[in-house]
Design a protein around this motif. Structure first.
Motif, PDB file in Angstrom:
ATOM      1  N   GLU A 107      27.678  21.201  31.469  1.00  0.00           N
ATOM      2  CA  GLU A 107      27.836  19.745  31.421  1.00  0.00           C
ATOM      3  C   GLU A 107      28.488  19.196  32.688  1.00  0.00           C
ATOM      4  OE1 GLU A 107      30.091  19.310  27.889  1.00  0.00           O
ATOM      5  OE2 GLU A 107      28.430  19.831  26.557  1.00  0.00           O
ATOM      6  N   GLY A 108      28.891  20.096  33.610  1.00  0.00           N
ATOM      7  CA  GLY A 108      29.439  19.646  34.880  1.00  0.00           C
ATOM      8  C   GLY A 108      30.928  19.836  35.059  1.00  0.00           C
ATOM      9  N   THR A 109      31.619  20.395  34.041  1.00  0.00           N
ATOM     10  CA  THR A 109      33.044  20.671  34.192  1.00  0.00           C
ATOM     11  C   THR A 109      33.232  21.894  35.081  1.00  0.00           C
ATOM     12  OG1 THR A 109      33.509  19.793  31.984  1.00  0.00           O
ATOM     13  CG2 THR A 109      35.192  21.194  32.967  1.00  0.00           C
ATOM     14  N   THR A 110      34.117  21.791  36.051  1.00  0.00           N
ATOM     15  CA  THR A 110      34.446  22.926  36.918  1.00  0.00           C
ATOM     16  C   THR A 110      35.542  23.742  36.237  1.00  0.00           C
ATOM     17  OG1 THR A 110      33.922  21.615  38.871  1.00  0.00           O
ATOM     18  CG2 THR A 110      35.245  23.607  39.216  1.00  0.00           C
ATOM     19  N   VAL A 111      35.349  25.051  36.168  1.00  0.00           N
ATOM     20  CA  VAL A 111      36.273  25.923  35.445  1.00  0.00           C
ATOM     21  C   VAL A 111      36.856  26.956  36.403  1.00  0.00           C
ATOM     22  CG1 VAL A 111      36.544  27.562  33.538  1.00  0.00           C
ATOM     23  CG2 VAL A 111      34.967  25.626  33.303  1.00  0.00           C
ATOM     24  N   ILE A 112      38.195  27.017  36.456  1.00  0.00           N
ATOM     25  CA  ILE A 112      38.904  28.027  37.239  1.00  0.00           C
ATOM     26  C   ILE A 112      39.652  28.904  36.245  1.00  0.00           C
ATOM     27  CG2 ILE A 112      40.452  28.461  39.178  1.00  0.00           C
ATOM     28  CD1 ILE A 112      38.167  26.583  39.848  1.00  0.00           C
ATOM     29  N   ILE A 113      39.431  30.213  36.303  1.00  0.00           N
ATOM     30  CA  ILE A 113      39.988  31.093  35.285  1.00  0.00           C
ATOM     31  C   ILE A 113      40.604  32.340  35.912  1.00  0.00           C
ATOM     32  CG2 ILE A 113      37.734  32.221  34.917  1.00  0.00           C
ATOM     33  CD1 ILE A 113      38.578  32.434  31.916  1.00  0.00           C
ATOM     34  N   THR A 114      41.741  32.761  35.370  1.00  0.00           N
ATOM     35  CA  THR A 114      42.283  34.082  35.698  1.00  0.00           C
ATOM     36  C   THR A 114      42.092  34.972  34.478  1.00  0.00           C
ATOM     37  OG1 THR A 114      44.530  33.658  34.876  1.00  0.00           O
ATOM     38  CG2 THR A 114      44.056  33.032  37.145  1.00  0.00           C
ATOM     39  N   THR A 115      41.795  36.227  34.688  1.00  0.00           N
ATOM     40  CA  THR A 115      41.576  37.153  33.582  1.00  0.00           C
ATOM     41  C   THR A 115      41.780  38.578  34.054  1.00  0.00           C
ATOM     42  OG1 THR A 115      40.006  37.903  31.881  1.00  0.00           O
ATOM     43  CG2 THR A 115      39.081  37.279  34.028  1.00  0.00           C
ATOM     44  N   HIS A 116      42.188  39.445  33.106  1.00  0.00           N
ATOM     45  CA  HIS A 116      42.239  40.879  33.371  1.00  0.00           C
ATOM     46  C   HIS A 116      41.131  41.621  32.629  1.00  0.00           C
ATOM     47  CE1 HIS A 116      45.684  40.952  35.920  1.00  0.00           C
ATOM     48  NE2 HIS A 116      46.523  40.509  35.012  1.00  0.00           N
ATOM     49  N   PHE A 117      40.301  40.895  31.856  1.00  0.00           N
ATOM     50  CA  PHE A 117      39.103  41.494  31.265  1.00  0.00           C
ATOM     51  C   PHE A 117      38.005  41.413  32.324  1.00  0.00           C
ATOM     52  CE2 PHE A 117      41.252  40.337  27.284  1.00  0.00           C
ATOM     53  CZ  PHE A 117      41.058  41.485  26.538  1.00  0.00           C
ATOM     54  N   MET A 118      37.711  42.524  32.958  1.00  0.00           N
ATOM     55  CA  MET A 118      36.765  42.479  34.066  1.00  0.00           C
ATOM     56  C   MET A 118      35.354  42.128  33.618  1.00  0.00           C
ATOM     57  SD  MET A 118      38.327  42.806  36.920  1.00  0.00           S
ATOM     58  CE  MET A 118      39.673  41.873  36.185  1.00  0.00           C
ATOM     59  N   GLU A 119      35.016  42.390  32.349  1.00  0.00           N
ATOM     60  CA  GLU A 119      33.701  41.976  31.884  1.00  0.00           C
ATOM     61  C   GLU A 119      33.564  40.454  31.941  1.00  0.00           C
ATOM     62  OE1 GLU A 119      33.793  41.326  27.126  1.00  0.00           O
ATOM     63  OE2 GLU A 119      33.886  43.418  27.739  1.00  0.00           O
ATOM     64  N   GLU A 120      34.702  39.724  31.840  1.00  0.00           N
ATOM     65  CA  GLU A 120      34.648  38.271  31.880  1.00  0.00           C
ATOM     66  C   GLU A 120      34.334  37.753  33.275  1.00  0.00           C
ATOM     67  OE1 GLU A 120      37.500  37.207  28.099  1.00  0.00           O
ATOM     68  OE2 GLU A 120      38.260  36.811  30.095  1.00  0.00           O
ATOM     69  N   ALA A 121      34.575  38.553  34.291  1.00  0.00           N
ATOM     70  CA  ALA A 121      34.195  38.153  35.645  1.00  0.00           C
ATOM     71  C   ALA A 121      32.683  37.975  35.760  1.00  0.00           C
ATOM     72  CB  ALA A 121      34.683  39.181  36.660  1.00  0.00           C
ATOM     73  N   GLU A 122      31.930  38.652  34.887  1.00  0.00           N
ATOM     74  CA  GLU A 122      30.471  38.549  34.920  1.00  0.00           C
ATOM     75  C   GLU A 122      29.991  37.163  34.502  1.00  0.00           C
ATOM     76  OE1 GLU A 122      28.598  40.756  36.151  1.00  0.00           O
ATOM     77  OE2 GLU A 122      29.626  42.693  35.998  1.00  0.00           O
TER      78      GLU A 122
ATOM     79  N   THR B  83      29.736  36.201  44.718  1.00  0.00           N
ATOM     80  CA  THR B  83      29.194  36.347  43.369  1.00  0.00           C
ATOM     81  C   THR B  83      29.590  37.726  42.827  1.00  0.00           C
ATOM     82  OG1 THR B  83      27.132  37.359  44.109  1.00  0.00           O
ATOM     83  CG2 THR B  83      27.214  34.937  44.030  1.00  0.00           C
ATOM     84  N   PRO B  84      29.538  37.919  41.503  1.00  0.00           N
ATOM     85  CA  PRO B  84      29.821  39.256  40.971  1.00  0.00           C
ATOM     86  C   PRO B  84      28.965  40.345  41.627  1.00  0.00           C
ATOM     87  CG  PRO B  84      29.846  37.676  39.189  1.00  0.00           C
ATOM     88  CD  PRO B  84      29.387  36.929  40.414  1.00  0.00           C
ATOM     89  N   GLN B  85      27.681  40.046  41.875  1.00  0.00           N
ATOM     90  CA  GLN B  85      26.816  41.037  42.504  1.00  0.00           C
ATOM     91  C   GLN B  85      27.273  41.354  43.926  1.00  0.00           C
ATOM     92  OE1 GLN B  85      24.786  43.113  41.560  1.00  0.00           O
ATOM     93  NE2 GLN B  85      23.483  43.702  43.288  1.00  0.00           N
ATOM     94  N   GLN B  86      27.650  40.333  44.690  1.00  0.00           N
ATOM     95  CA  GLN B  86      28.140  40.565  46.052  1.00  0.00           C
ATOM     96  C   GLN B  86      29.412  41.406  46.053  1.00  0.00           C
ATOM     97  OE1 GLN B  86      28.426  36.453  47.208  1.00  0.00           O
ATOM     98  NE2 GLN B  86      26.433  36.436  48.244  1.00  0.00           N
ATOM     99  N   VAL B  87      30.288  41.158  45.087  1.00  0.00           N
ATOM    100  CA  VAL B  87      31.526  41.936  45.002  1.00  0.00           C
ATOM    101  C   VAL B  87      31.226  43.381  44.617  1.00  0.00           C
ATOM    102  CG1 VAL B  87      33.700  42.175  43.728  1.00  0.00           C
ATOM    103  CG2 VAL B  87      32.964  39.924  44.539  1.00  0.00           C
ATOM    104  N   ARG B  88      30.286  43.583  43.696  1.00  0.00           N
ATOM    105  CA  ARG B  88      29.918  44.957  43.335  1.00  0.00           C
ATOM    106  C   ARG B  88      29.350  45.702  44.538  1.00  0.00           C
ATOM    107  NH1 ARG B  88      28.276  42.400  38.493  1.00  0.00           N
ATOM    108  NH2 ARG B  88      26.162  42.169  39.299  1.00  0.00           N
ATOM    109  N   LEU B  89      28.514  45.016  45.320  1.00  0.00           N
ATOM    110  CA  LEU B  89      27.948  45.650  46.515  1.00  0.00           C
ATOM    111  C   LEU B  89      29.043  45.980  47.523  1.00  0.00           C
ATOM    112  CD1 LEU B  89      24.718  43.493  47.007  1.00  0.00           C
ATOM    113  CD2 LEU B  89      24.845  45.865  46.207  1.00  0.00           C
ATOM    114  N   GLN B  90      30.016  45.082  47.696  1.00  0.00           N
ATOM    115  CA  GLN B  90      31.130  45.347  48.603  1.00  0.00           C
ATOM    116  C   GLN B  90      31.902  46.600  48.178  1.00  0.00           C
ATOM    117  OE1 GLN B  90      33.803  42.039  49.447  1.00  0.00           O
ATOM    118  NE2 GLN B  90      35.531  43.430  49.794  1.00  0.00           N
ATOM    119  N   ALA B  91      31.971  46.818  46.856  1.00  0.00           N
ATOM    120  CA  ALA B  91      32.699  47.981  46.326  1.00  0.00           C
ATOM    121  C   ALA B  91      31.909  49.276  46.462  1.00  0.00           C
ATOM    122  CB  ALA B  91      33.067  47.750  44.872  1.00  0.00           C
ATOM    123  N   GLY B  92      30.615  49.173  46.835  1.00  0.00           N
ATOM    124  CA  GLY B  92      29.812  50.378  47.016  1.00  0.00           C
ATOM    125  C   GLY B  92      28.798  50.632  45.930  1.00  0.00           C
ATOM    126  N   SER B  93      28.523  49.627  45.079  1.00  0.00           N
ATOM    127  CA  SER B  93      27.534  49.807  44.021  1.00  0.00           C
ATOM    128  C   SER B  93      26.139  49.940  44.619  1.00  0.00           C
ATOM    129  CB  SER B  93      27.586  48.611  43.067  1.00  0.00           C
ATOM    130  OG  SER B  93      26.666  48.774  41.999  1.00  0.00           O
TER     131      SER B  93
END
Length: 467
Positions: A391-406, A424-434
């Motif tokens: 609906e257009g709301t911008t959401v900023i979130i902190t979390t320690h559930f890494m699945e929620e980063a997806e 993006t999550p995909q870019q971060v995974r690639l940076q980590a060596g995925s």
């Protein structure tokens, strides 16, 4: 292993929530008891520290024959236990080895790749809207889902093709979380589709309007630098994740973004307002949900909404209309006269969200909102967040559930006040060596990025740096 030296002399009352949790764990393990009782010991604790904690527990169990009884909302932690009890509303609905829990979902689990240019959370929404889907969750850029046995027995499960819009899918072995979700959905009647957005495609999905801009942000506490030259921007309708180990500086960054803490230097603009000169003006465009329940426990649900509505400048018919909307949105109508302090945990979270959204803010800040929540409650919560973003709301979130980063469009990973990864999550995974041959999930990627940064800085497991 639980503390780096830069935190050992800090007063306990000034530690972050996660660091306080780690301190409690360290105090419990000062001596080695015969029986160790741990009640959700890793709530608010980052993945790297969770890994260290379980390595310690494995050593105590295997070498010192310690008996450990642990409650947890992390199903990957339950996988490490010898025996698991699954409770629902005070009753044991399953009891046995992890493998016996997994069996409840065997043959029912699949993974699908979303269509090109479609976020995984949109495919998840379509799947959860189907009556034959028991669970669906983004995982590693794909969507893991569970179908009812009756649908799996149907030749070809004909509705799958339409739901996946031609995307390929495959069978995968069940995990303990899959078995847990099958058991829970057989007992819990919550309808996850109720929180869905009305349309999977939103006008704001491709918006390039910048609503948060951060450049060279610094925050010092005396000689201690909590945030060190951080830069990023957030677009309208984006879900943006702030991730990092405990003490990494993400909560400090979060508080500066909300206008709760001034920056020492750098540029910070939120909703068109410079946060160094116009924090009060910016707060009108912001909704905030803290990690712990922060409303008035002696006031009823209605009274809390009326109080905070007045604080946001809402009165009369406008306030009543907004109260009706958020109470319906978060299914709080039956709780209007209940003191908020007596609400179950899930309803407290709903009330906190309803209060934060009363004044229809442009930006919603969520500080570890699902800590301690069970997997089904987290699915329900994220359906609502997905709908808000559409609906257009911008959401900023902190979390320690890494699945929620997806669920996030983009994430930033911080440690020692510095940005280690942004994308993006995909870019971060690639940076980590995925790689395609050896794919990494977000938790593995997070640990790899933070661990590598600490090794480069000479802080990982170095003498005098860990205790």
């Amino acid at each position: 292993m639980l503390f780096r030296s830069r935190f050992t002399h800090r007063p306990a009352g000034k530690l972050s929530g996660g660091m306080k949790q780690k301190l409690g764990l360290a105090c419990t393990l000062v001596r080695s008891p015969d029986l160790l009782l741990l009640d959700e010991p890793t709530v608010g604790v980052d993945p790297l520290s969770r890994k260290e904690l379980w390595e310690i527990l494995d050593t105590l169990v295997n070498e010192e024959r310690l008996t450990v009884l642990v409650s947890t909302a992390y199903l990957d932690e339950a996988e490490r236990c010898s025996r698991v009890l699954v409770l629902h509303e005070g009753k044991v609905i399953a009891n046995g080895a992890p493998a016996s829990i997994r069996e409840h979902a065997e043959g029912l689990c699949f993974v699908a790749q979303p269509p090109a240019d479609e976020p995984a959370r949109v495919l998840q929404s379509r799947l959860l809207d189907d009556a034959d889907t028991l669970d669906a969750v983004p995982r590693g850029g794909e969507v893991r889902f569970i179908r009812k046995l009756s649908a799996v027995r149907e030749p070809g499960d004909t509705r799958i093709t339409a739901l996946l819009q031609g995307a390929a899918y495959r069978h995968v072995p069940a995990t303990l979380e899959d078995g847990f979700m099958v058991l829970l959905r057989s007992q819990d009647t919550r309808d996850l589709s109720q929180a869905a957005a009305s349309s999977p495609i939103a006008a704001h999905a491709n918006s390039n309007e910048i609503v948060i801009e951060v450049r060279d942000l610094v925050r010092r506490f005396g000689d201690f630098i909590a945030v060190n030259n951080t830069s990023f921007s957030v677009r309208r309708g984006e879900i943006f994740g702030l991730l990092g180990p405990n003490g990494a500086g993400k909560t400090t960054t979060f508080r500066m973004l909300c206008g709760l803490l001034p920056a020492s230097s750098g540029f910070l603009q939120v909703a068109g307002q410079n946060m160094r000169t116009a924090r009060a003006q910016a707060r009108g465009a912001i909704g905030y949900v803290s990690q712990k329940f922060a409303l008035y426990g002696n006031l009823s649900v209605n009274e809390n909404l009326e109080f905070f509505g007045g604080a946001y400048g809402l009165y009369g018919k406008r306030l009543r209309d907004r109260m009706d909307v958020v109470m319906a949105q978060f299914d709080l109508q039956s709780q209007g006269g209940t003191p908020s302090g007596e609400l179950p945990g899930g309803f407290k979270q709903r009330l906190a969200m309803a209060t934060a959204l009363l004044h229809e803010p442009e930006i919603l800040f969520l500080d570890e909102p699902t800590s301690g929540a069970d997997p089904l409650a987290r699915r329900e919560f994220w359906r609502r967040i997905t709908a808000l973003a559409l609906e257009g709301t911008t959401v900023i979130i902190t979390t320690h559930f890494m699945e929620e980063a997806e669920y996030c469009d983009r994430i930033v990973i911080q440690d020692a006040g510095a940005v280690l990864a942004l994308g993006t999550p995909q870019q971060v995974r690639l940076q980590a060596g995925s790689t395609a041959e050896q794919p990494l999930d977000m938790e593995q990627s997070f640990i790899a990025i933070v661990d590598q940064a600490r090794r480069n800085n000479g802080t990982a497991n170095a003498p005098g740096r860990a205790a």
